[in-house]
Design a protein around this motif. Sequence first.
Motif, PDB file in Angstrom:
ATOM      1  N   ARG A   3       0.840  -1.213   0.000  1.00 10.76           N
ATOM      2  CA  ARG A   3       0.000   0.000   0.000  1.00 10.76           C
ATOM      3  C   ARG A   3       0.869   1.255   0.000  1.00 10.76           C
ATOM      4  NH1 ARG A   3      -5.287  -0.690   0.556  1.00 10.76           N
ATOM      5  NH2 ARG A   3      -5.972  -2.787   1.104  1.00 10.76           N
ATOM      6  N   ASP A   4       1.964   1.211   0.788  1.00 11.75           N
ATOM      7  CA  ASP A   4       2.873   2.371   0.855  1.00 11.75           C
ATOM      8  C   ASP A   4       3.519   2.647  -0.501  1.00 11.75           C
ATOM      9  OD1 ASP A   4       2.338   2.844   3.482  1.00 11.75           O
ATOM     10  OD2 ASP A   4       4.128   1.810   4.247  1.00 11.75           O
ATOM     11  N   LEU A   5       3.808   1.581  -1.242  1.00  9.84           N
ATOM     12  CA  LEU A   5       4.399   1.751  -2.581  1.00  9.84           C
ATOM     13  C   LEU A   5       3.472   2.600  -3.464  1.00  9.84           C
ATOM     14  CD1 LEU A   5       6.197   1.065  -5.060  1.00  9.84           C
ATOM     15  CD2 LEU A   5       4.988  -1.131  -5.210  1.00  9.84           C
ATOM     16  N   PHE A   6       2.184   2.273  -3.453  1.00 10.50           N
ATOM     17  CA  PHE A   6       1.218   3.041  -4.259  1.00 10.50           C
ATOM     18  C   PHE A   6       1.121   4.482  -3.748  1.00 10.50           C
ATOM     19  CE2 PHE A   6      -0.926   0.433  -7.428  1.00 10.50           C
ATOM     20  CZ  PHE A   6      -0.378  -0.803  -7.163  1.00 10.50           C
ATOM     21  N   ARG A   7       1.098   4.634  -2.407  1.00 12.03           N
ATOM     22  CA  ARG A   7       1.036   6.002  -1.847  1.00 12.03           C
ATOM     23  C   ARG A   7       2.242   6.803  -2.300  1.00 12.03           C
ATOM     24  NH1 ARG A   7       0.065   3.421   3.392  1.00 12.03           N
ATOM     25  NH2 ARG A   7      -2.171   3.027   3.454  1.00 12.03           N
ATOM     26  N   GLU A   8       3.419   6.164  -2.231  1.00  6.78           N
ATOM     27  CA  GLU A   8       4.644   6.886  -2.579  1.00  6.78           C
ATOM     28  C   GLU A   8       4.671   7.245  -4.064  1.00  6.78           C
ATOM     29  OE1 GLU A   8       7.933   5.344  -0.294  1.00  6.78           O
ATOM     30  OE2 GLU A   8       9.336   6.435  -1.588  1.00  6.78           O
ATOM     31  N   CYS A   9       4.211   6.341  -4.895  1.00  5.54           N
ATOM     32  CA  CYS A   9       4.192   6.626  -6.333  1.00  5.54           C
ATOM     33  C   CYS A   9       3.238   7.791  -6.629  1.00  5.54           C
ATOM     34  CB  CYS A   9       3.782   5.385  -7.123  1.00  5.54           C
ATOM     35  SG  CYS A   9       3.735   5.716  -8.889  1.00  5.54           S
ATOM     36  N   LEU A  10       2.069   7.760  -6.006  1.00  6.00           N
ATOM     37  CA  LEU A  10       1.087   8.832  -6.265  1.00  6.00           C
ATOM     38  C   LEU A  10       1.588  10.162  -5.737  1.00  6.00           C
ATOM     39  CD1 LEU A  10      -2.265   6.966  -5.618  1.00  6.00           C
ATOM     40  CD2 LEU A  10      -1.505   8.000  -7.765  1.00  6.00           C
ATOM     41  N   SER A  11       2.267  10.110  -4.591  1.00  7.00           N
ATOM     42  CA  SER A  11       2.751  11.367  -4.029  1.00  7.00           C
ATOM     43  C   SER A  11       3.847  11.947  -4.927  1.00  7.00           C
ATOM     44  CB  SER A  11       3.191  11.101  -2.586  1.00  7.00           C
ATOM     45  OG  SER A  11       4.384  11.707  -2.294  1.00  7.00           O
ATOM     46  N   LYS A  12       4.681  11.082  -5.521  1.00  6.05           N
ATOM     47  CA  LYS A  12       5.783  11.584  -6.352  1.00  6.05           C
ATOM     48  C   LYS A  12       5.341  11.916  -7.779  1.00  6.05           C
ATOM     49  CE  LYS A  12      10.554  10.987  -7.407  1.00  6.05           C
ATOM     50  NZ  LYS A  12      11.109  12.212  -6.962  1.00  6.05           N
ATOM     51  N   PHE A  13       4.572  10.988  -8.388  1.00  2.89           N
ATOM     52  CA  PHE A  13       4.267  11.145  -9.826  1.00  2.89           C
ATOM     53  C   PHE A  13       2.798  11.474 -10.118  1.00  2.89           C
ATOM     54  CE2 PHE A  13       8.005   8.061 -10.266  1.00  2.89           C
ATOM     55  CZ  PHE A  13       8.903   9.045 -10.639  1.00  2.89           C
ATOM     56  N   LYS A  14       1.960  11.503  -9.065  1.00  2.33           N
ATOM     57  CA  LYS A  14       0.554  11.969  -9.164  1.00  2.33           C
ATOM     58  C   LYS A  14      -0.438  11.023  -9.839  1.00  2.33           C
ATOM     59  CE  LYS A  14       2.201  15.652  -7.331  1.00  2.33           C
ATOM     60  NZ  LYS A  14       2.538  15.359  -5.930  1.00  2.33           N
ATOM     61  N   LYS A  15       0.029   9.992 -10.535  1.00  2.61           N
ATOM     62  CA  LYS A  15      -0.921   9.079 -11.188  1.00  2.61           C
ATOM     63  C   LYS A  15      -0.241   7.733 -11.433  1.00  2.61           C
ATOM     64  CE  LYS A  15       0.330  10.634 -15.835  1.00  2.61           C
ATOM     65  NZ  LYS A  15      -0.100  11.038 -17.151  1.00  2.61           N
ATOM     66  N   ILE A  16      -1.051   6.738 -11.779  1.00  2.00           N
ATOM     67  CA  ILE A  16      -0.508   5.420 -12.145  1.00  2.00           C
ATOM     68  C   ILE A  16      -1.259   4.935 -13.383  1.00  2.00           C
ATOM     69  CG2 ILE A  16      -0.267   2.985 -11.461  1.00  2.00           C
ATOM     70  CD1 ILE A  16      -0.175   4.080  -8.515  1.00  2.00           C
ATOM     71  N   ASN A  17      -0.533   4.740 -14.491  1.00  2.00           N
ATOM     72  CA  ASN A  17      -1.157   4.277 -15.734  1.00  2.00           C
ATOM     73  C   ASN A  17      -0.814   2.830 -16.077  1.00  2.00           C
ATOM     74  OD1 ASN A  17       0.116   7.311 -16.364  1.00  2.00           O
ATOM     75  ND2 ASN A  17      -2.072   7.105 -16.795  1.00  2.00           N
ATOM     76  N   ILE A  18       0.349   2.379 -15.582  1.00  2.00           N
ATOM     77  CA  ILE A  18       0.817   1.027 -15.933  1.00  2.00           C
ATOM     78  C   ILE A  18       1.249   0.332 -14.644  1.00  2.00           C
ATOM     79  CG2 ILE A  18       2.566  -0.309 -17.214  1.00  2.00           C
ATOM     80  CD1 ILE A  18       2.900   2.270 -19.022  1.00  2.00           C
ATOM     81  N   MET A  19       0.714  -0.878 -14.426  1.00  2.00           N
ATOM     82  CA  MET A  19       1.134  -1.664 -13.249  1.00  2.00           C
ATOM     83  C   MET A  19       1.717  -2.977 -13.740  1.00  2.00           C
ATOM     84  SD  MET A  19       1.262  -2.074 -10.005  1.00  2.00           S
ATOM     85  CE  MET A  19       1.952  -3.474  -9.138  1.00  2.00           C
ATOM     86  N   VAL A  20       2.910  -3.302 -13.275  1.00  2.00           N
ATOM     87  CA  VAL A  20       3.535  -4.564 -13.680  1.00  2.00           C
ATOM     88  C   VAL A  20       3.833  -5.398 -12.435  1.00  2.00           C
ATOM     89  CG1 VAL A  20       5.361  -5.634 -15.047  1.00  2.00           C
ATOM     90  CG2 VAL A  20       4.633  -3.287 -15.576  1.00  2.00           C
ATOM     91  N   ASN A  21       3.050  -6.445 -12.250  1.00  2.00           N
ATOM     92  CA  ASN A  21       3.297  -7.382 -11.151  1.00  2.00           C
ATOM     93  C   ASN A  21       4.299  -8.409 -11.652  1.00  2.00           C
ATOM     94  OD1 ASN A  21       1.457  -6.634  -8.861  1.00  2.00           O
ATOM     95  ND2 ASN A  21      -0.052  -6.763 -10.510  1.00  2.00           N
ATOM     96  N   ASN A  22       5.577  -8.109 -11.379  1.00  2.00           N
ATOM     97  CA  ASN A  22       6.677  -8.914 -11.921  1.00  2.00           C
ATOM     98  C   ASN A  22       7.416  -9.716 -10.850  1.00  2.00           C
ATOM     99  OD1 ASN A  22       9.138  -9.417 -13.793  1.00  2.00           O
ATOM    100  ND2 ASN A  22      10.005  -8.194 -12.116  1.00  2.00           N
ATOM    101  N   ALA A  23       7.447  -9.231  -9.610  1.00  2.00           N
ATOM    102  CA  ALA A  23       8.234  -9.915  -8.566  1.00  2.00           C
ATOM    103  C   ALA A  23       7.774 -11.364  -8.457  1.00  2.00           C
ATOM    104  CB  ALA A  23       8.068  -9.211  -7.224  1.00  2.00           C
ATOM    105  N   GLY A  24       8.744 -12.288  -8.413  1.00  2.00           N
ATOM    106  CA  GLY A  24       8.394 -13.700  -8.295  1.00  2.00           C
ATOM    107  C   GLY A  24       9.587 -14.484  -7.813  1.00  2.00           C
ATOM    108  N   ILE A  25       9.302 -15.609  -7.179  1.00  2.00           N
ATOM    109  CA  ILE A  25      10.394 -16.456  -6.682  1.00  2.00           C
ATOM    110  C   ILE A  25      10.133 -17.922  -7.028  1.00  2.00           C
ATOM    111  CG2 ILE A  25      11.027 -14.923  -4.757  1.00  2.00           C
ATOM    112  CD1 ILE A  25       9.435 -16.850  -2.899  1.00  2.00           C
ATOM    113  N   LEU A  26      11.212 -18.680  -7.019  1.00  2.00           N
ATOM    114  CA  LEU A  26      11.156 -20.144  -7.120  1.00  2.00           C
ATOM    115  C   LEU A  26      11.525 -20.667  -5.748  1.00  2.00           C
ATOM    116  CD1 LEU A  26      13.448 -21.011 -10.174  1.00  2.00           C
ATOM    117  CD2 LEU A  26      11.045 -21.593  -9.980  1.00  2.00           C
TER     118      LEU A  26
END
Length: 262
Positions: free
Chosen positions: A72-95
């Motif tokens: 949740r903090d990641l989204f807050r920080e992105c919005l506070s810095k860049f004001k909007k979110i147009n592209i979301m990439v859920n890439n983190a993954g582990i084996l």
Amino acid sequence: MKVLGKVAVITGGARGFGKAFSEALLKRGAKVCFADIDVSGGQQSQRELAAKFGETSVHFVKCDVAKEEEFRDLFRECLSKFKKINIMVNNAGILDEAGWEKCIDVNMTAMMRGTYLALEKMNPENGGEGGTIINVSSFAGLYPAHFLPAYVATKHGILGFTRSLAMDPLYQSQGIQLATLCPAFASTNMVTDIIQGEAGSRQKILYPDVAIKITENMGICSVADITDGFIELVEKENCNGDVLLIDKKNGKQYQFVNKTTS
Ligand SMILES: NC(=O)C1=CN([C@@H]2O[C@H](COP(=O)(O)OP(=O)(O)OC[C@H]3O[C@@H](n4cnc5c(N)ncnc54)[C@H](O)[C@@H]3O)[C@@H](O)[C@H]2O)C=CC1
Ligand SMILES: CCCCCC(=O)/C=C/[C@H]1[C@H](O)CC(=O)[C@@H]1CCCCCCC(=O)O
């Protein structure tokens, strides 16, 4: 979508695909907020990308996607810095077949959380502009592999979840598209560490020798091959419901092409 002027959030961006996807979007004029659990790797990538594209275009956030509050903090920080979110990439993954619960937490639960958070922020009723969500599954999202049952389960889950939401007329009416990227073996640390026998890495999968034999037959994609497919999806006018498989021998192959979207 035209990438110029858009803002992207990318998880697992310190290295591998996430770093390459960040760079490809920055090159096309986007601003990128990338997250990773690896602080020193993230800071190093931040320095490299800021040197190429400017301090004001790229922002690293320390975030363990398996922790709801940090996500949740990641989204807050992105919005506070860049004001909007147009592209979301859920890439983190582990084996991690021995620690399969963690594999589910990171690959599946966190991917769902990241998708739901992005849907909320992209919704025009909440001040969003619509957008594109790309969830990174795998060849293992389409086919079984007896050396990777938990990983395969999470990657099949990503595919089913993303295709299902893409059918929802609600998100279509909000101008939100969802697509799934399915790379086969590619030359990131996830694969090369196992082939090279890096400390402890072979314990992450069952039957490592079988897996290595399969990579010899299937070939190994470059990170650039996968990034090219990623950008194709993002830049398409309509990528909603798309599932893009990329492997070394056959290149890019769209799956389920007769998709129903409603
Ligand atoms: N390399 C390959 O052959 C393929 C990889 N994939 C998928 O692509 C995605 C990226 O993989 P690679 O770049 O190859 O792996 P990688 O291991 O090189 O990079 C993954 C990144 O995710 C970060 N990460 C791990 N757990 C995290 C967490 N809890 N919170 C935040 N960040 C976390 C790591 O620190 C790392 O920087 C993964 O979802 C993987 O399953 C899919 C198909 C092929
Ligand atoms: C030898 C190194 C392999 C280590 C990595 C690994 O075991 C799994 C990697 C997956 C990667 O994330 C993307 C994939 O597509 C891999 C799984 C592919 C399963 C292929 C099974 C094919 C078959 O059984 O014929």
